[in-house]
Design a protein around this motif. Sequence first.
Motif, PDB file in Angstrom:
ATOM      1  N   ALA A 119       0.967  -1.368   0.008  1.00 31.40           N
ATOM      2  CA  ALA A 119       0.073   0.051   0.091  1.00 31.40           C
ATOM      3  C   ALA A 119       0.973   1.200  -0.112  1.00 31.40           C
ATOM      4  N   VAL A 120       0.319   2.410  -0.394  1.00 29.67           N
ATOM      5  CA  VAL A 120       0.905   3.620  -0.349  1.00 29.67           C
ATOM      6  C   VAL A 120       0.155   4.631   0.579  1.00 29.67           C
ATOM      7  N   THR A 121       0.849   5.275   1.111  1.00 31.03           N
ATOM      8  CA  THR A 121       0.119   6.339   2.359  1.00 31.03           C
ATOM      9  C   THR A 121       0.481   7.768   1.775  1.00 31.03           C
ATOM     10  N   LEU A 122      -0.365   8.817   1.934  1.00 32.81           N
ATOM     11  CA  LEU A 122      -0.223   9.995   1.340  1.00 32.81           C
ATOM     12  C   LEU A 122      -0.984  11.043   2.192  1.00 32.81           C
ATOM     13  N   LYS A 123      -0.322  12.272   2.127  1.00 31.33           N
ATOM     14  CA  LYS A 123      -0.967  13.248   2.868  1.00 31.33           C
ATOM     15  C   LYS A 123      -2.128  13.729   1.938  1.00 31.33           C
ATOM     16  N   ALA A 124      -3.408  14.147   2.669  1.00 32.50           N
ATOM     17  CA  ALA A 124      -4.408  14.461   1.699  1.00 32.50           C
ATOM     18  C   ALA A 124      -5.080  15.738   2.247  1.00 32.50           C
ATOM     19  N   PRO A 125      -5.708  16.202   1.558  1.00 34.24           N
ATOM     20  CA  PRO A 125      -6.402  17.568   1.978  1.00 34.24           C
ATOM     21  C   PRO A 125      -7.497  17.160   2.744  1.00 34.24           C
ATOM     22  N   ARG A 126      -7.878  18.042   3.586  1.00 32.45           N
ATOM     23  CA  ARG A 126      -9.183  17.912   4.650  1.00 32.45           C
ATOM     24  C   ARG A 126     -10.432  17.160   3.915  1.00 32.45           C
ATOM     25  N   GLY A 127     -10.783  16.201   4.217  1.00 35.66           N
ATOM     26  CA  GLY A 127     -12.065  15.562   3.815  1.00 35.66           C
ATOM     27  C   GLY A 127     -11.815  14.503   2.656  1.00 35.66           C
ATOM     28  N   VAL A 128     -10.822  14.483   2.143  1.00 31.42           N
ATOM     29  CA  VAL A 128     -10.523  13.519   1.026  1.00 31.42           C
ATOM     30  C   VAL A 128     -10.415  12.275   1.574  1.00 31.42           C
ATOM     31  N   GLN A 129      -9.726  12.014   2.777  1.00 29.72           N
ATOM     32  CA  GLN A 129      -9.640  10.687   3.322  1.00 29.72           C
ATOM     33  C   GLN A 129     -11.278   9.940   3.618  1.00 29.72           C
ATOM     34  N   GLU A 130     -11.970  10.587   4.167  1.00 30.92           N
ATOM     35  CA  GLU A 130     -13.303  10.323   4.278  1.00 30.92           C
ATOM     36  C   GLU A 130     -13.952  10.099   3.009  1.00 30.92           C
ATOM     37  N   VAL A 131     -14.078  10.669   1.794  1.00 33.06           N
ATOM     38  CA  VAL A 131     -14.642  10.386   0.834  1.00 33.06           C
ATOM     39  C   VAL A 131     -14.048   9.269   0.054  1.00 33.06           C
ATOM     40  N   LEU A 132     -12.825   9.104  -0.003  1.00 34.68           N
ATOM     41  CA  LEU A 132     -12.300   7.936  -0.755  1.00 34.68           C
ATOM     42  C   LEU A 132     -12.518   6.757  -0.038  1.00 34.68           C
ATOM     43  N   VAL A 133     -12.571   6.573   1.267  1.00 34.39           N
ATOM     44  CA  VAL A 133     -12.866   5.421   1.955  1.00 34.39           C
ATOM     45  C   VAL A 133     -14.419   5.139   1.731  1.00 34.39           C
ATOM     46  N   ASP A 134     -15.203   6.136   1.838  1.00 36.94           N
ATOM     47  CA  ASP A 134     -16.823   5.734   1.521  1.00 36.94           C
ATOM     48  C   ASP A 134     -16.847   5.696  -0.162  1.00 36.94           C
ATOM     49  N   TYR A 135     -16.060   6.100  -0.792  1.00 35.93           N
ATOM     50  CA  TYR A 135     -16.272   5.821  -2.301  1.00 35.93           C
ATOM     51  C   TYR A 135     -15.715   4.274  -2.390  1.00 35.93           C
ATOM     52  N   ASP A 136     -14.878   3.990  -2.039  1.00 36.45           N
ATOM     53  CA  ASP A 136     -14.523   2.536  -2.355  1.00 36.45           C
ATOM     54  C   ASP A 136     -13.377   2.095  -1.323  1.00 36.45           C
ATOM     55  N   ALA A 137     -13.969   1.215  -0.165  1.00 41.24           N
ATOM     56  CA  ALA A 137     -13.210   0.845   0.935  1.00 41.24           C
ATOM     57  C   ALA A 137     -12.416  -0.248   0.615  1.00 41.24           C
ATOM     58  N   THR A 138     -12.462  -1.014  -0.690  1.00 44.46           N
ATOM     59  CA  THR A 138     -11.771  -1.876  -1.040  1.00 44.46           C
ATOM     60  C   THR A 138     -10.324  -1.572  -1.671  1.00 44.46           C
ATOM     61  N   ARG A 139     -10.254  -0.419  -1.987  1.00 44.73           N
ATOM     62  CA  ARG A 139      -9.168   0.180  -2.796  1.00 44.73           C
ATOM     63  C   ARG A 139      -8.383   1.182  -1.770  1.00 44.73           C
ATOM     64  N   TYR A 140      -9.220   1.942  -0.721  1.00 45.69           N
ATOM     65  CA  TYR A 140      -8.661   3.002   0.140  1.00 45.69           C
ATOM     66  C   TYR A 140      -9.072   2.583   1.523  1.00 45.69           C
ATOM     67  N   PHE A 141      -8.034   3.004   2.382  1.00 45.06           N
ATOM     68  CA  PHE A 141      -8.445   2.931   3.774  1.00 45.06           C
ATOM     69  C   PHE A 141      -7.567   4.016   4.726  1.00 45.06           C
ATOM     70  N   VAL A 142      -8.002   3.853   6.074  1.00 45.01           N
ATOM     71  CA  VAL A 142      -7.402   4.983   6.957  1.00 45.01           C
ATOM     72  C   VAL A 142      -6.085   4.246   7.616  1.00 45.01           C
ATOM     73  N   PRO A 143      -4.924   4.851   7.173  1.00 39.91           N
ATOM     74  CA  PRO A 143      -3.987   4.086   7.753  1.00 39.91           C
ATOM     75  C   PRO A 143      -3.542   4.280   9.366  1.00 39.91           C
ATOM     76  N   ARG A 144      -2.719   3.417   9.803  1.00 36.85           N
ATOM     77  CA  ARG A 144      -2.454   3.307  11.253  1.00 36.85           C
ATOM     78  C   ARG A 144      -1.535   4.716  11.509  1.00 36.85           C
ATOM     79  N   TYR A 145      -1.494   5.283  12.523  1.00 34.67           N
ATOM     80  CA  TYR A 145      -0.370   6.213  12.896  1.00 34.67           C
ATOM     81  C   TYR A 145      -1.000   7.793  12.336  1.00 34.67           C
ATOM     82  N   VAL A 146      -0.955   7.855  11.135  1.00 34.54           N
ATOM     83  CA  VAL A 146      -1.173   9.083  10.402  1.00 34.54           C
ATOM     84  C   VAL A 146      -2.499   9.395   9.880  1.00 34.54           C
ATOM     85  N   GLY A 147      -3.322   8.331  10.117  1.00 34.92           N
ATOM     86  CA  GLY A 147      -4.662   8.437   9.549  1.00 34.92           C
ATOM     87  C   GLY A 147      -5.374   9.776  10.440  1.00 34.92           C
TER      88      GLY A 147
END
Length: 113
Positions: A40-68
């Motif tokens: 997996a790759v972990t990336l900095k994201a603008p506010r709100g993007v994390q939630e949108v991507l995980v809601d959009y497709d939890a099979t591709r995106y997830f909240v990482p440990r520590y920096v999530g």
Amino acid sequence: MRALCLALPEAREKITWQEPTFRVREKIFAMCGAETGRLAVTLKAPRGVQEVLVDYDATRYFVPRYVGKAGWISAWLDEHADWEQVAELIEQSYRLVAPKKLAAQLPASTDPD
């Protein structure tokens, strides 16, 4: 993924925590690692993007440990990876941490933000 990251101005790879990290002037914009045996790759994201991507497709995106908790997003890099989206997220992460003069060297973003 490595080629996408290293194509960015002054980006370099550094092994940290036994995993590749990608930095611009020592600021991490991407981290690669094996979460539960999957790459997996972990990336900095603008506010709100994390939630949108995980809601959009939890099979591709997830909240990482520590920096999530700071809004970073992770994407699986396997047969389900959307490489066009991953490339956009890498560039977006780079823009968030790179000095303005370096970020300005990139083509104009097509992001509405």
